[in-house]
Design a protein around this motif. Structure first.
Motif, PDB file in Angstrom:
ATOM      1  N   ARG A  43      -0.307   8.519 -22.077  1.00  0.00           N
ATOM      2  CA  ARG A  43      -0.193   7.580 -20.963  1.00  0.00           C
ATOM      3  C   ARG A  43      -0.853   8.188 -19.729  1.00  0.00           C
ATOM      4  O   ARG A  43      -0.560   9.310 -19.337  1.00  0.00           O
ATOM      5  CB  ARG A  43       1.273   7.292 -20.672  1.00  0.00           C
ATOM      6  CG  ARG A  43       1.456   6.291 -19.527  1.00  0.00           C
ATOM      7  CD  ARG A  43       2.866   5.864 -19.430  1.00  0.00           C
ATOM      8  NE  ARG A  43       3.136   5.009 -20.572  1.00  0.00           N
ATOM      9  CZ  ARG A  43       4.318   4.562 -20.900  1.00  0.00           C
ATOM     10  NH1 ARG A  43       5.365   4.899 -20.184  1.00  0.00           N
ATOM     11  NH2 ARG A  43       4.489   3.783 -21.938  1.00  0.00           N
ATOM     12  N   GLY A  44      -1.778   7.462 -19.134  1.00  0.00           N
ATOM     13  CA  GLY A  44      -2.464   7.923 -17.944  1.00  0.00           C
ATOM     14  C   GLY A  44      -3.689   8.781 -18.223  1.00  0.00           C
ATOM     15  O   GLY A  44      -4.362   9.208 -17.300  1.00  0.00           O
ATOM     16  N   VAL A  45      -4.003   9.026 -19.492  1.00  0.00           N
ATOM     17  CA  VAL A  45      -5.163   9.831 -19.852  1.00  0.00           C
ATOM     18  C   VAL A  45      -6.313   8.881 -20.176  1.00  0.00           C
ATOM     19  O   VAL A  45      -6.163   7.978 -20.994  1.00  0.00           O
ATOM     20  CB  VAL A  45      -4.849  10.740 -21.062  1.00  0.00           C
ATOM     21  CG1 VAL A  45      -6.094  11.507 -21.485  1.00  0.00           C
ATOM     22  CG2 VAL A  45      -3.728  11.686 -20.727  1.00  0.00           C
ATOM     23  N   LYS A  46      -7.446   9.099 -19.540  1.00  0.00           N
ATOM     24  CA  LYS A  46      -8.569   8.199 -19.751  1.00  0.00           C
ATOM     25  C   LYS A  46      -9.296   8.454 -21.062  1.00  0.00           C
ATOM     26  O   LYS A  46      -9.811   7.541 -21.679  1.00  0.00           O
ATOM     27  CB  LYS A  46      -9.569   8.306 -18.592  1.00  0.00           C
ATOM     28  CG  LYS A  46      -9.029   7.751 -17.298  1.00  0.00           C
ATOM     29  CD  LYS A  46     -10.075   7.794 -16.213  1.00  0.00           C
ATOM     30  CE  LYS A  46      -9.509   7.215 -14.929  1.00  0.00           C
ATOM     31  NZ  LYS A  46     -10.487   7.218 -13.852  1.00  0.00           N
ATOM     32  N   ASN A  47      -9.337   9.717 -21.502  1.00  0.00           N
ATOM     33  CA  ASN A  47     -10.061  10.059 -22.724  1.00  0.00           C
ATOM     34  C   ASN A  47      -9.149  10.902 -23.623  1.00  0.00           C
ATOM     35  O   ASN A  47      -9.219  12.132 -23.608  1.00  0.00           O
ATOM     36  CB  ASN A  47     -11.350  10.823 -22.373  1.00  0.00           C
ATOM     37  CG  ASN A  47     -12.250  10.978 -23.567  1.00  0.00           C
ATOM     38  OD1 ASN A  47     -11.890  10.615 -24.680  1.00  0.00           O
ATOM     39  ND2 ASN A  47     -13.428  11.528 -23.339  1.00  0.00           N
ATOM     40  N   PRO A  48      -8.302  10.246 -24.436  1.00  0.00           N
ATOM     41  CA  PRO A  48      -7.364  11.005 -25.269  1.00  0.00           C
ATOM     42  C   PRO A  48      -8.041  11.861 -26.332  1.00  0.00           C
ATOM     43  O   PRO A  48      -7.512  12.900 -26.717  1.00  0.00           O
ATOM     44  CB  PRO A  48      -6.480   9.935 -25.904  1.00  0.00           C
ATOM     45  CG  PRO A  48      -7.176   8.648 -25.715  1.00  0.00           C
ATOM     46  CD  PRO A  48      -8.115   8.823 -24.558  1.00  0.00           C
ATOM     47  N   GLU A  49      -9.235  11.475 -26.785  1.00  0.00           N
ATOM     48  CA  GLU A  49      -9.938  12.270 -27.800  1.00  0.00           C
ATOM     49  C   GLU A  49     -10.328  13.629 -27.232  1.00  0.00           C
ATOM     50  O   GLU A  49     -10.233  14.654 -27.909  1.00  0.00           O
ATOM     51  CB  GLU A  49     -11.179  11.536 -28.323  1.00  0.00           C
ATOM     52  CG  GLU A  49     -10.870  10.309 -29.162  1.00  0.00           C
ATOM     53  CD  GLU A  49     -10.633   9.069 -28.332  1.00  0.00           C
ATOM     54  OE1 GLU A  49     -10.993   9.057 -27.133  1.00  0.00           O
ATOM     55  OE2 GLU A  49     -10.068   8.113 -28.882  1.00  0.00           O
ATOM     56  N   ALA A  50     -10.786  13.651 -25.989  1.00  0.00           N
ATOM     57  CA  ALA A  50     -11.174  14.911 -25.352  1.00  0.00           C
ATOM     58  C   ALA A  50      -9.948  15.816 -25.179  1.00  0.00           C
ATOM     59  O   ALA A  50     -10.039  17.031 -25.385  1.00  0.00           O
ATOM     60  CB  ALA A  50     -11.827  14.655 -23.997  1.00  0.00           C
ATOM     61  N   VAL A  51      -8.826  15.235 -24.837  1.00  0.00           N
ATOM     62  CA  VAL A  51      -7.599  16.016 -24.687  1.00  0.00           C
ATOM     63  C   VAL A  51      -7.196  16.613 -26.026  1.00  0.00           C
ATOM     64  O   VAL A  51      -6.810  17.786 -26.106  1.00  0.00           O
ATOM     65  CB  VAL A  51      -6.467  15.135 -24.113  1.00  0.00           C
ATOM     66  CG1 VAL A  51      -5.140  15.881 -24.111  1.00  0.00           C
ATOM     67  CG2 VAL A  51      -6.811  14.677 -22.713  1.00  0.00           C
ATOM     68  N   GLU A  52      -7.310  15.825 -27.089  1.00  0.00           N
ATOM     69  CA  GLU A  52      -6.957  16.302 -28.425  1.00  0.00           C
ATOM     70  C   GLU A  52      -7.885  17.438 -28.868  1.00  0.00           C
ATOM     71  O   GLU A  52      -7.434  18.432 -29.432  1.00  0.00           O
ATOM     72  CB  GLU A  52      -7.022  15.146 -29.424  1.00  0.00           C
ATOM     73  CG  GLU A  52      -6.465  15.472 -30.778  1.00  0.00           C
ATOM     74  CD  GLU A  52      -4.980  15.739 -30.770  1.00  0.00           C
ATOM     75  OE1 GLU A  52      -4.519  16.474 -31.664  1.00  0.00           O
ATOM     76  OE2 GLU A  52      -4.273  15.236 -29.873  1.00  0.00           O
ATOM     77  N   ARG A  53      -9.196  17.306 -28.609  1.00  0.00           N
ATOM     78  CA  ARG A  53     -10.141  18.372 -28.959  1.00  0.00           C
ATOM     79  C   ARG A  53      -9.825  19.655 -28.202  1.00  0.00           C
ATOM     80  O   ARG A  53      -9.852  20.745 -28.767  1.00  0.00           O
ATOM     81  CB  ARG A  53     -11.573  17.925 -28.665  1.00  0.00           C
ATOM     82  CG  ARG A  53     -12.154  16.958 -29.662  1.00  0.00           C
ATOM     83  CD  ARG A  53     -13.652  16.801 -29.471  1.00  0.00           C
ATOM     84  NE  ARG A  53     -14.041  16.437 -28.124  1.00  0.00           N
ATOM     85  CZ  ARG A  53     -14.196  15.187 -27.686  1.00  0.00           C
ATOM     86  NH1 ARG A  53     -14.000  14.178 -28.498  1.00  0.00           N
ATOM     87  NH2 ARG A  53     -14.563  14.953 -26.443  1.00  0.00           N
TER      88      ARG A  53
END
Length: 81
Positions: A43-53
């Motif tokens: 929630r509130g994260v624009k790019n969840p894929e980048a956070v996961e990487r």
């Protein structure tokens, strides 16, 4: 009075809602729970894929550091003497 006559006629094939078997229902509930969990985690994260990487990369570096430390290499060595 004519409104109640449809109730006594029995259910038509279109009116019957088929319930899925327990395995399918369990799978649907698990998928819905996983989706809700992902939505709240990002929630509130624009790019969840980048956070996961980034999280995976950090975990890999921590695992590598733990392996290096456990094997006895890579650290400072003290000599008493």
């Amino acid at each position: 009075m004519g409104m109640c006559l449809a109730c006594f006629g029995g259910a038509a094939a279109d009116d019957v809602v088929a319930t899925p078997d327990p395995d399918a229902r369990r799978r649907q509930l698990a998928e819905a729970a996983e989706k809700r969990q992902k939505e709240t985690a990002y929630r509130g994260v624009k790019n969840p894929e980048a956070v996961e990487r980034k999280r995976k990369k950090q975990e890999e570096s921590e695992n590598q550091a733990m392996t290096t430390t456990a094997s006895g290499g890579g650290g400072l060595r003290w000599q008493v003497g």
